[in-house]
Design a protein around this motif. Structure first.
Motif, short mmCIF file in Angstrom:
data_model
loop_
_atom_site.label_atom_id
_atom_site.label_comp_id
_atom_site.label_asym_id
_atom_site.label_seq_id
_atom_site.Cartn_x
_atom_site.Cartn_y
_atom_site.Cartn_z
N UNK A 7 0.86 -1.18 0.00
CA UNK A 7 0.00 0.00 0.00
C UNK A 7 0.89 1.23 0.00
N UNK A 8 0.58 2.17 -0.89
CA UNK A 8 1.36 3.40 -0.97
C UNK A 8 0.44 4.61 -0.93
N UNK A 9 0.82 5.59 -0.12
CA UNK A 9 0.10 6.86 -0.10
C UNK A 9 0.57 7.66 -1.31
N UNK A 10 -0.37 8.22 -2.06
CA UNK A 10 -0.02 8.97 -3.25
C UNK A 10 -1.03 10.09 -3.48
N UNK A 11 -0.80 10.86 -4.50
CA UNK A 11 -1.71 11.93 -4.89
C UNK A 11 -2.67 11.35 -5.93
N UNK A 12 -3.98 11.51 -5.72
CA UNK A 12 -4.92 10.94 -6.70
C UNK A 12 -4.81 11.60 -8.08
N UNK A 13 -4.12 12.74 -8.16
CA UNK A 13 -3.93 13.39 -9.46
C UNK A 13 -2.69 12.89 -10.19
N UNK A 14 -1.94 11.98 -9.54
CA UNK A 14 -0.75 11.40 -10.15
C UNK A 14 -1.16 10.60 -11.39
N UNK A 15 -0.49 10.82 -12.51
CA UNK A 15 -0.89 10.14 -13.74
C UNK A 15 -0.78 8.62 -13.64
N UNK A 16 0.09 8.11 -12.76
CA UNK A 16 0.22 6.65 -12.61
C UNK A 16 -1.03 6.03 -12.00
N UNK A 17 -1.78 6.81 -11.22
CA UNK A 17 -2.98 6.25 -10.58
C UNK A 17 -4.25 6.58 -11.36
N UNK A 18 -4.12 7.38 -12.41
CA UNK A 18 -5.30 7.77 -13.20
C UNK A 18 -6.06 6.54 -13.73
N UNK A 19 -5.32 5.51 -14.14
CA UNK A 19 -5.96 4.33 -14.74
C UNK A 19 -6.87 3.60 -13.74
N UNK A 20 -6.42 3.47 -12.50
CA UNK A 20 -7.25 2.74 -11.52
C UNK A 20 -8.48 3.57 -11.15
N UNK A 21 -8.33 4.90 -11.09
CA UNK A 21 -9.47 5.76 -10.78
C UNK A 21 -10.46 5.72 -11.95
N UNK A 22 -9.95 5.73 -13.18
CA UNK A 22 -10.79 5.61 -14.38
C UNK A 22 -11.56 4.29 -14.34
N UNK A 23 -10.85 3.21 -14.00
CA UNK A 23 -11.46 1.89 -13.96
C UNK A 23 -12.58 1.85 -12.92
N UNK A 24 -12.31 2.42 -11.75
CA UNK A 24 -13.33 2.50 -10.69
C UNK A 24 -14.54 3.28 -11.19
N UNK A 25 -14.33 4.44 -11.76
CA UNK A 25 -15.44 5.28 -12.23
C UNK A 25 -16.25 4.56 -13.31
N UNK A 26 -15.57 3.91 -14.25
CA UNK A 26 -16.25 3.18 -15.33
C UNK A 26 -17.05 2.01 -14.75
N UNK A 27 -16.48 1.31 -13.78
CA UNK A 27 -17.13 0.18 -13.12
C UNK A 27 -18.41 0.65 -12.43
N UNK A 28 -18.31 1.76 -11.68
CA UNK A 28 -19.49 2.29 -10.97
C UNK A 28 -20.56 2.74 -11.96
N UNK A 29 -20.13 3.42 -13.02
CA UNK A 29 -21.09 3.93 -14.00
C UNK A 29 -21.82 2.77 -14.68
N UNK A 30 -21.07 1.76 -15.05
CA UNK A 30 -21.65 0.59 -15.70
C UNK A 30 -22.68 -0.09 -14.80
N UNK A 31 -22.33 -0.23 -13.52
CA UNK A 31 -23.19 -0.96 -12.59
C UNK A 31 -24.35 -0.14 -12.03
N UNK A 32 -24.11 1.18 -11.81
CA UNK A 32 -25.11 1.96 -11.08
C UNK A 32 -25.53 3.26 -11.76
N UNK A 33 -24.97 3.57 -12.94
CA UNK A 33 -25.39 4.75 -13.66
C UNK A 33 -24.79 6.06 -13.16
N UNK A 34 -23.83 5.96 -12.24
CA UNK A 34 -23.15 7.15 -11.72
C UNK A 34 -21.72 6.75 -11.42
N UNK A 35 -20.76 7.64 -11.76
CA UNK A 35 -19.36 7.24 -11.59
C UNK A 35 -18.74 7.65 -10.26
N UNK A 36 -19.47 8.39 -9.43
CA UNK A 36 -18.97 8.74 -8.11
C UNK A 36 -17.93 9.85 -8.09
#
Length: 155
Positions: A7-36
């Motif tokens: 586990x690493x503390x990081x900045x959510x705006x770091x480009x290396x973490x953008x992909x996992x945040x994108x994946x989370x948002x897409x997953x939520x949108x697909x399942x619940x109609x809102x990306x959070x």
């Protein structure tokens, strides 16, 4: 064999973490109609009461999670996501965030998820979170379910 999760503390705006945040948002949108995303728009990276983490296995980012203040001693869990189910990624992220919360001085953590999100609901109940009346912007939202966990028992 369980893989080593770091586990690493990081900045959510770091480009290396953008992909996992994108994946989370897409997953939520697909399942619940809102990306959070709206619930995460006011992030203060330089504020020590805000903590965003990623989980890595073999240098692959496989999950994320965050805590932020909602009251002086109450933190809110946000953006919890695990790319692979049943690998203890979620538990590892959440325990790390709970430990950080205690160090920051939070005495309680709260969170919201969707009633439809049965995996998340079951996960939080298994992590000793209790269902509470909906709080804040979730008060009159029947699709939301809120949880809390007192951190005092861990001291």
């Amino acid at each position: 064999m369980t893989e080593n999760i770091s586990i690493k503390i990081t900045n959510p705006n770091n480009e290396k973490v953008a992909a996992i945040i994108e994946e989370l948002s897409a997953n939520l949108y697909l399942r619940f109609g809102s990306d959070g995303r709206n619930s995460f728009a006011d992030w203060e990276h330089n504020n020590p009461k805000f903590v965003f983490v990623v989980a890595e296995i073999n240098n692959e980012i496989v999950g994320c999670g965050a805590i932020r203040p909602i009251k002086e001693n109450i933190g809110e869990v946000k953006r919890m996501y695990s790319k692979y189910p049943r690998k203890r990624i979620g538990q590892t992220i959440l325990s790390f965030l709970e430990q950080q919360a205690i160090e920051i001085g939070y005495t309680k953590l709260v969170l919201e998820t969707r009633v439809k999100n049965q995996e998340a609901t079951k996960f939080y109940l298994n992590q000793n979170y209790k269902v509470i009346p909906n709080y804040g912007k979730y008060t009159d939202r029947p699709e939301a379910i809120c949880f809390e966990k007192s951190l005092n028992q861990n001291l």
